[in-house]
Design an enzyme around this catalytic site. Sequence first.
Site, PDB file in Angstrom:
ATOM      1  N   GLU A 159     -14.164   3.076 -15.428  1.00 11.86           N
ATOM      2  CA  GLU A 159     -14.330   2.562 -14.072  1.00 11.86           C
ATOM      3  C   GLU A 159     -15.178   1.300 -14.122  1.00 11.86           C
ATOM      4  O   GLU A 159     -16.317   1.333 -14.587  1.00 11.86           O
ATOM      5  CB  GLU A 159     -14.974   3.614 -13.169  1.00 11.86           C
ATOM      6  CG  GLU A 159     -14.036   4.786 -12.923  1.00 11.86           C
ATOM      7  CD  GLU A 159     -14.603   5.843 -11.973  1.00 11.86           C
ATOM      8  OE1 GLU A 159     -15.727   5.657 -11.483  1.00 11.86           O
ATOM      9  OE2 GLU A 159     -13.907   6.848 -11.755  1.00 11.86           O
ATOM     10  N   HIS A 198      -6.237  10.167  -7.385  1.00 10.18           N
ATOM     11  CA  HIS A 198      -5.597   9.415  -8.466  1.00 10.18           C
ATOM     12  C   HIS A 198      -5.957  10.005  -9.832  1.00 10.18           C
ATOM     13  O   HIS A 198      -5.111  10.146 -10.702  1.00 10.18           O
ATOM     14  CB  HIS A 198      -6.032   7.943  -8.419  1.00 10.18           C
ATOM     15  CG  HIS A 198      -5.171   7.105  -7.528  1.00 10.18           C
ATOM     16  ND1 HIS A 198      -5.379   5.762  -7.334  1.00 10.18           N
ATOM     17  CD2 HIS A 198      -4.092   7.418  -6.773  1.00 10.18           C
ATOM     18  CE1 HIS A 198      -4.470   5.280  -6.489  1.00 10.18           C
ATOM     19  NE2 HIS A 198      -3.691   6.279  -6.141  1.00 10.18           N
ATOM     20  N   ALA A 228       0.845  -1.189   0.000  1.00 10.42           N
ATOM     21  CA  ALA A 228       0.000   0.000   0.000  1.00 10.42           C
ATOM     22  C   ALA A 228       0.883   1.243   0.000  1.00 10.42           C
ATOM     23  O   ALA A 228       1.883   1.291   0.705  1.00 10.42           O
ATOM     24  CB  ALA A 228      -0.892  -0.004   1.243  1.00 10.42           C
ATOM     25  N   ARG A 274      -3.525  11.931 -13.093  1.00 10.28           N
ATOM     26  CA  ARG A 274      -3.372  11.544 -14.497  1.00 10.28           C
ATOM     27  C   ARG A 274      -3.603  12.757 -15.398  1.00 10.28           C
ATOM     28  O   ARG A 274      -4.443  13.600 -15.113  1.00 10.28           O
ATOM     29  CB  ARG A 274      -4.384  10.453 -14.861  1.00 10.28           C
ATOM     30  CG  ARG A 274      -4.135   9.150 -14.143  1.00 10.28           C
ATOM     31  CD  ARG A 274      -4.933   8.026 -14.748  1.00 10.28           C
ATOM     32  NE  ARG A 274      -6.368   8.192 -14.619  1.00 10.28           N
ATOM     33  CZ  ARG A 274      -7.082   7.870 -13.538  1.00 10.28           C
ATOM     34  NH1 ARG A 274      -6.494   7.382 -12.479  1.00 10.28           N
ATOM     35  NH2 ARG A 274      -8.382   8.032 -13.519  1.00 10.28           N
TER      36      ARG A 274
END
Lengths: 167, 167, 167
Positions: free
Chosen positions: B60, B48, B9, B52
């Site tokens: 998704e 996240h 993680a 990008r």
Amino acid sequence: MVTFIIGGARSGKSRFALELAASLPGKKAYLATAQAYDREMAERIAKHRAERSSNWTTFEEPLAIPALVEKTAQDYEVLLLDCLTLWLSNLLLAEKDLAAEVNSLLSAISAVSGSLFIVSNEVGQGIVPDNALARRFRDLSGQVNQAVAAAAQTAYLIAAGIPLKIK
Amino acid sequence: MVTFIIGGARSGKSRFALELAASLPGKKAYLATAQAYDREMAERIAKHRAERSSNWTTFEEPLAIPALVEKTAQDYEVLLLDCLTLWLSNLLLAEKDLAAEVNSLLSAISAVSGSLFIVSNEVGQGIVPDNALARRFRDLSGQVNQAVAAAAQTAYLIAAGIPLKIK
Amino acid sequence: MVTFIIGGARSGKSRFALELAASLPGKKAYLATAQAYDREMAERIAKHRAERSSNWTTFEEPLAIPALVEKTAQDYEVLLLDCLTLWLSNLLLAEKDLAAEVNSLLSAISAVSGSLFIVSNEVGQGIVPDNALARRFRDLSGQVNQAVAAAAQTAYLIAAGIPLKIK
């Protein structure tokens, strides 16, 4: 020649150790520390046993591993101990003298003239466990991994089935 | 070309995968397995996504990843699946046929003609979890990591943001 | 020169860091983040202290590590910070401003002209913890490990006492 193989749960460490060991000539002994105390464990043991070919003689021993290493080293050229971590867990639950047992194992290891492969788990890369027994086991596992890896001529770290030679 | 990237993680594995993938030419698809089932997760996904660039098209999909890999492989030269572990967790919670799903993924992977990057978590290097579902998930994750890593041409282990090429 | 050393619990990371650091010339400061809040911890600290030779001056500081790094860097050629993970845990429990503290540490690190060794734990390779504080700590540890490793010129991953140079 001692080879130490460490990895996480289901990292492929046992399979890698078996492949390495199976490539060597000579009689082969598989020293299993697992005990089938429940159905989950029984299935796991049966699966592991089925993965080994008939070239292996299996010895199941939860506790007296140092003596078993000494004894089988007389009759077999290739030994595979799977796994160190479960042996420690068995010793802890049986309230054995851990320091004495580990010293006995290190003595037995040093006397092996054939090839000995020792599989172990890395259990120290998660969050600190919230119960004292788990912390004690984690500490103990790490210390014994260090001692056995130091006694090995070769060591591998396994991740996702891929071996990385670290010694 | 399949590249497998495994780490703990917050080890920097997604960022490393993004950097590797972004350095390649061609249209890019990001296949996200995360679902925003609570605020903690929603924040993580938004973070996240913000990391990008606009060069990426995001899909998704919590469950139907094999079909999504097949479909996007037709239209995009670079695919990034992030992450395998969460997909497995989603499948387990949805009580899907895990063996069938994993086989479908392996088929889909083998048919990709562009570049596919697959990010996964190492979850097996802590103390044995004390509940059976967590143990089952841990075992499953390790097995699938092995299978996918075996199908990859290249693999990296990430620690503290530093990639180590292991295959 | 900053050297980052990461490994699991009882992986031998502190001992390896000590050996590396001890091989260098100059005055040596050991910056300990551990506090003896119970007997288990007190024994661990005493054991670590006994392992160090008298060449080391020990500073115990649970929280104000950035200032301590700055201060000791004036008087010592070799610093060993052991460990980053416990410092983060101390900060979290003391409800400090974590982002500010980490930025202060990165500033302090960048100003060190001697040799600084930083020991840290990998805590993200187990099953996702089931309490939110543990998850937050796990995320934070991983992020800070990445930031500090990025600031280091050299990094090692330790498994079973065996160092693997990863940077």
